[in-house]
Design an enzyme around this catalytic site. Structure first.
Site, PDB file in Angstrom:
ATOM      1  N   GLU A 352       0.822  -1.218   0.000  1.00 45.73           N
ATOM      2  CA  GLU A 352       0.000   0.000   0.000  1.00 45.73           C
ATOM      3  C   GLU A 352       0.855   1.268   0.000  1.00 45.73           C
ATOM      4  O   GLU A 352       0.644   2.182   0.801  1.00 45.73           O
ATOM      5  CB  GLU A 352      -0.965  -0.009   1.182  1.00 45.73           C
ATOM      6  CG  GLU A 352      -1.913  -1.202   1.133  1.00 45.73           C
ATOM      7  CD  GLU A 352      -3.006  -1.196   2.190  1.00 45.73           C
ATOM      8  OE1 GLU A 352      -2.781  -0.654   3.281  1.00 45.73           O
ATOM      9  OE2 GLU A 352      -4.075  -1.766   1.920  1.00 45.73           O
ATOM     10  N   ASP A 426      -8.325  -8.859   4.266  1.00 46.53           N
ATOM     11  CA  ASP A 426      -8.034  -7.714   5.137  1.00 46.53           C
ATOM     12  C   ASP A 426      -9.071  -7.549   6.237  1.00 46.53           C
ATOM     13  O   ASP A 426      -9.931  -6.679   6.134  1.00 46.53           O
ATOM     14  CB  ASP A 426      -7.990  -6.430   4.269  1.00 46.53           C
ATOM     15  CG  ASP A 426      -7.503  -5.232   5.047  1.00 46.53           C
ATOM     16  OD1 ASP A 426      -6.983  -5.414   6.154  1.00 46.53           O
ATOM     17  OD2 ASP A 426      -7.649  -4.101   4.534  1.00 46.53           O
ATOM     18  N   GLU A 454     -12.457  -1.875  12.111  1.00 49.88           N
ATOM     19  CA  GLU A 454     -12.419  -1.127  10.855  1.00 49.88           C
ATOM     20  C   GLU A 454     -13.565  -1.501   9.916  1.00 49.88           C
ATOM     21  O   GLU A 454     -14.210  -0.631   9.339  1.00 49.88           O
ATOM     22  CB  GLU A 454     -11.076  -1.370  10.146  1.00 49.88           C
ATOM     23  CG  GLU A 454     -11.013  -0.770   8.765  1.00 49.88           C
ATOM     24  CD  GLU A 454      -9.698  -1.031   8.040  1.00 49.88           C
ATOM     25  OE1 GLU A 454      -8.769  -1.589   8.658  1.00 49.88           O
ATOM     26  OE2 GLU A 454      -9.604  -0.683   6.854  1.00 49.88           O
TER      27      GLU A 454
END
Ligand code: GCV
Length: 757
Positions: A352, A426, A454
């Site tokens: 990323e 993820d 998240e």
């Protein structure tokens, strides 16, 4: 927790203080009358000071906004009367000799804990007394040394402990002993937990040691005080006040971590800023380490791979360049000079947008081993993250980490660990276990769980994550046949791993209750307990947490346990049932957006993951698709690859399934999907009612806060159901089955604006 950080009325505080000082003087006078001679006077003074140290926080704490959640599971409020009598019959004083910071913490914890729980003072004694609790190590305590338990303590190691009811001379005592002070501290918290959860303590014979060596909390905290994926306020590290005056809350934080066995803390975000390694920040880090040390918590940092360039102007960060390797060695030396017990580095590289060894055509192992070599002389470790996935058109992101790292099995240095997320994508609400757990027997593997929510409703949704983590830990990798569970890979027993660990991405912040949602504290607690013992049942963890944090009322405990245990599946139902994944709104990841296809990287778009079309739904990861199911061992692979045997909970993860495919229920897949969404909504509604019924069992402040959050959770669950079903319906072209409510808005409305948190 600490007095200094409690909110209170200053007038009230001074009244209480005067009272406490008077009480201290009274105690001193009384003790002087019973002990004579100069030596005893010293003992008296020490005793009086100890009393003040113990009582001041207790009394001031009583004036604080009592039910703001700050005290977590370490509340120490008085037990029911009948239980107090039972425990007081066994515990009348505390004997902890030695002056180290950890021994002082142990003494304070035992005295505060017992005094609070019994509702009357439990004194510190300098000498042996009948019914004393004695804590320490053979080195710190003459009484413990005299027991000759060295062999057993040796086996339990410096973090293990035993707690035994025994006799010393004519006295019946309880001994909490360890080879190391950290172990004695863990034993102390364990002993208090027994009392907090109303366990018998009359014939104690407990021996425990952590199954994993590194039990670490990863903070994604940035230099500016923000927290990536943090939903409970700002960072707890107030950099501008450091190194001078560390916030007293840091001590409370370390104490909470120690109470659940956490022994490491990565202070900064893996999307790292090089400045954390400059000398100014290292001094600040050292001052945090100083506070944490008393509680056995070591600090770690996330270095940016390009730090030699960013901080010292090198023209490369190539791990094969001798100047670069030497820069890291010197940096390690500098760090250890300031922080002798520094834990090591956690590295996100070539992921990323982060720089890494591949930027220089080197491998992950080249990068990891260079850092490992710099840390090795100081006994530090490098934790290399396996969260790497390339930007390659047409590939399956779920297979990327395996492709990138599996070939390096056996090549990492012995002080390196590979930190692998629980699943291959993820931190989705539900993923299969990461295939790397079954595929790198010669590498120290360390799972990474995300405690912060998240993708799971931030700190608005009540979801007990121990259920999710249990599912992963219990998964069969089949690496060495049946019984080769992820837990056995992680604890090193399957492959004889030398260095073991578990990491959890923190959900804490500056919010008064630490975690935003009062129930999110349970996930922090659960992570610590599982890192200590990855075999603990979620039900047991939930029960402990409820009793310590909310109530000891048996009926309420049973009702809340049920609710917590069901919460995980229910969240999956209303967000991503049947193996759907990554269909959240882009960027912030709150709320649904299965239609999202605007990210420049295909694998950041929900449409990439669900692959809805007229025929069906789901990602074909079998031989007819990406075939990443082949990354699992035969026992798992064959079951997952076959539509008929793949668990329905992961169906759409591994298969593109026809809308009319018959599910186990006999219903077509479309109907089943819709009914799962509805089931999730129904659960939230039922939970709200149940929570209302628990009103009398929990204080009104926390009860109300949770009730408010549950209202948001219901709104969100309905939104998820409606938005997803309306969108998928444009492909299935089927009506909603009976039992599923009509959507509240139109698809266009759901697409127009994201759900607000
Ligand atoms: C710290 C996901 C999150 C990122 C996080 C990343 C990681 O992509 O959305 O915020 O970055 O995981 O684990 O590195």
């Amino acid at each position: 927790m600490s007095a200094a950080s409690s909110k209170r009325d200053p007038r009230e505080k001074s009244d209480k203080l005067q009272f406490v000082v008077a009480l201290g003087r009274h105690v001193l006078r009384k003790r002087r009358r019973t002990l004579a001679g100069p030596r005893q006077t010293d003992v008296c003074r020490t005793f009086g000071i100890a009393c003040l140290a113990v009582f001041i926080p207790l009394f001031i704490g009583a004036t604080a906004n009592a039910e703001d959640g700050y005290r977590l599971w370490l509340r120490y409020d008085p037990l029911p009367r009948r239980m107090i009598d039972v425990y007081r019959a066994r515990v009348t004083s505390v004997v902890v000799t030695g002056g180290s910071a950890t021994l002082s913490a142990i003494r304070a914890e035992l005295v505060n804990g017992c005094t609070g729980l019994f509702g009357s003072s439990i004194p510190v004694a300098a000498v042996l007394r009948d019914r004393a609790v004695i804590a320490g190590t053979p080195k710190s305590s003459r009484l413990i040394a005299g027991l000759r338990w060295e062999r057993q303590l040796e086996e339990l190691g410096p973090e293990g402990f035993c707690i035994r009811s025994t006799r010393i001379g004519n006295s019946s005592v309880i001994v909490i002993a360890s080879r190391g002070e950290a172990g004695a501290l863990y034993g102390t918290f364990h002993f208090l937990r027994l009392i907090q959860t109303l366990q018998p303590i009359d014939t104690l014979d407990v021996s425990e040691k952590p199954r994993l060596a590194l039990r670490i909390i990863d903070h994604w905290d940035n230099l500016d005080g923000t927290i990536e994926r943090g939903y409970a306020g700002r960072s707890l590290w107030n950099w501008s006040a450091l190194p001078g005056s560390p916030d007293p809350r840091l001590r409370d934080y370390a104490r909470a971590e120690a109470s659940i066995g956490i022994n490491g803390c990565v202070l900064n975000n893996v999307n790292a800023d090089s400045r954390f390694l400059n000398s100014e920040y290292l001094r600040k880090v050292a001052s945090i380490a100083e506070v944490f040390r008393a509680y056995g918590v070591r600090v770690y940092l996330s270095p940016r791979f390009s730090a030699p360039m960013d901080l010292d102007g090198l023209n490369t960060a190539d791990p094969f360049d001798p100047r670069v390797a030497s820069w890291w060695r010197k940096k390690a030396d500098e760090i250890y000079k300031l922080i002798p017990d520094f834990g090591g580095f956690l590295v996100k590289a070539n992921s990323e947008g982060q720089p890494g060894p591949r930027t220089y055509n080197r491998t992950h192992v080249d990068g990891a081993n260079m850092m490992a070599a710099a840390l090795a002389p100081h006994n530090g470790v490098v934790i290399w993250r396996a969260f790497v996935y390339d930007m390659k058109p047409g590939y399956d992101r779920a297979g990327a980490a395996y492709e990138n790292l599996q070939p390096f099995d056996g090549k990492f240095a012995s002080n390196a660990l590979l930190q692998v997320k629980n699943g291959p994508v993820d931190f989705q609400p539900r993923e299969p276990f990461h295939p790397l757990f079954g595929a790198m027997p010669k590498t120290n593997l360390m799972p990474e769980f995300q405690i912060t929510q998240e993708y799971l409703g931030f700190s608005n949704h009540l979801v007990f994550l121990a259920q999710m983590w249990r599912e992963v830990l219990d998964s069969e990798t089949y690496a060495k046949g049946p019984g080769s569970t992820v837990a056995r890979v992680v604890d090193g027993s399957l492959n004889g791993e030398r260095l073991t660990g578990m990491a959890g991405v923190a959900n804490t912040g500056s919010d008064r209750n630490w975690t935003g949602h009062d129930f999110a504290q349970a996930n922090w607690y659960a992570f610590g307990r599982l890192a200590w013992n990855p075999d603990l049942a979620s039900e047991r963890i939930a029960g402990e947490w409820i009793r310590m944090t909310l109530t000891n009322d048996t009926k309420a405990v049973a009702a809340i346990t049920r609710l917590m245990l069901d919460s995980y599946q229910s969240l999956v139902d209303y967000m991503t049932p049947l193996g759907l994944h990554h269909i959240m709104w882009g960027g912030h990841h709150y709320g649904p957006a299965p239609w999202w296809d605007t990210e420049q990287r295909a694998d950041w778009n929900p449409t990439y993951y669900h692959r809805a079309d007229e025929i069906g739904l789901g990602f074909d990861r079998t031989r007819t698709g990406s075939n990443t199911v082949s990354q699992y061992h035969a026992g798992a692979r064959d079951r997952l690859a076959n539509l008929a045997t793949c668990p329905e909970s992961l169906l759409l993860w591994f298969h593109h399934v026809r809308w009319d495919y018959r599910m186990h229920s006999g219903r077509p897949m479309w109907d089943e999907l819709a009914l799962r969404y509805q089931r999730g909504v129904d659960w939230v509604r039922a939970t709200r009612k149940q929570w209302q019924a628990l009103a009398g069992a929990i204080d009104s402040e926390r009860h109300q806060r949770v009730a408010n959050k549950l209202a948001v959770q219901e709104r969100d669950a309905v939104w998820w159901r409606d938005a997803c079903l309306l969108y998928f319906q444009t492909f299935s072209k089927q009506p909603l089955p009976a039992g599923v409510e009509r959507p509240e808005r139109t698809l266009a409305e759901y697409k127009a604006k994201s759900l607000e948190w």
